[in-house]
Write an enzyme that holds these catalytic residues in place. Sequence first.
Site, short mmCIF file in Angstrom:
data_model
loop_
_atom_site.label_atom_id
_atom_site.label_comp_id
_atom_site.label_asym_id
_atom_site.label_seq_id
_atom_site.Cartn_x
_atom_site.Cartn_y
_atom_site.Cartn_z
N TYR A 144 0.84 -1.20 0.00
CA TYR A 144 0.00 0.00 0.00
C TYR A 144 0.87 1.24 0.00
CZ TYR A 144 0.77 0.89 5.02
OH TYR A 144 1.32 1.18 6.24
N GLU A 200 11.19 2.47 14.81
CA GLU A 200 10.27 3.49 14.28
C GLU A 200 8.94 3.37 15.00
OE1 GLU A 200 9.13 2.82 10.16
OE2 GLU A 200 9.14 0.65 10.46
N LEU A 230 10.63 1.48 7.69
CA LEU A 230 10.12 1.94 6.40
C LEU A 230 10.82 3.26 6.09
CD1 LEU A 230 7.95 1.40 4.16
CD2 LEU A 230 6.64 3.20 5.29
N LYS A 265 6.55 -1.82 2.09
CA LYS A 265 5.30 -1.26 2.65
C LYS A 265 4.16 -2.25 2.42
CE LYS A 265 3.04 3.25 3.25
NZ LYS A 265 3.06 3.27 4.71
#
Length: 285
Positions: free
Chosen positions: A33, A182, A207, A149
């Site tokens: 996505y 993250e 990411l 992702k």
Amino acid sequence: MSRIAYVNGRYLPLAHACVNVEDRGYQFSDGVYEVCEVRDSLLIDERRHMARLAFSLSELRIAMPMPAAALSVVFHEVVRRNRVRWGIVYLQISRGVSRRDHPFPPAGTAPSIVVTARNMDFAAAEKMAENGVAVISVPENRWARVDIKSVSLLPNVLAKQAAREQGAREAWFVDASGHVTEGSSSNAWIVTRDGKVVTRQADHGILKGITRTVVIEAIAAQGLTLEERAFTIDEAYAAREAFITSASQIVLPVVKINERPVGNGAPGLIASALRRDFHRFAETS
Ligand code: PDD
């Protein structure tokens, strides 16, 4: 006004916008996505998001279902049909529909594609940035390729829910060595006591955020010092500032980590300046 989604070639009211029960995105989270910010009804950093999409698809060996130029037309049409002024456009591509079986489906199985868009509350987002947000930490428990992702977001969902249940906006994943990787849906940053801006290097463990890439440009332009390296949660407690970045949140100051105030407990100057200047460095289309 009913919201409109694009599904495999058709624009449909959300209530009729369906995917097949044997879609591999639904069965295996076998898909990827992207999320772009929409500002003044225009897309922010579409080119960079499309480049990352191509990377994610290629890592998973899913074919790009349409040329990037055609996809761009769909993005803008979905934004227009949903009258999005400030919000997000969401794209999902899965490996397509096939009888449920783990190996890849037969060659020629068409990937599925869905695009949605929605408005967000601009005033509420600005208020949140003025006040700053709280984060908690959770153990890193994701797979080793979170640079892709993919829609496999269960650990992220559980981490975000834990944050919300503790009155926080975001959860930071902390690995076995005590380093922050993250957030559950954002990149994590600190500003050290001596004014260095620190965010983890973009390896397979995070990411590589598009917002992160643009913020790095803004940091260079403002003459600030950037260190791309892992930082520990203890370093974050002692930091002068902290913030998170993502397409939908831009730059959001963090004022509390695990109930401990960051710096003086108010949004930091650098984070606030980066939020203010972000769109000067972003591309609009
Ligand atoms: N999240 N890290 C993770 C795990 C993310 O899910 C995201 C984005 C980011 C920031 O990437 P970018 O700056 O390109 O948005 C980092 C999106 C917005 C989401 O899941 O909604």
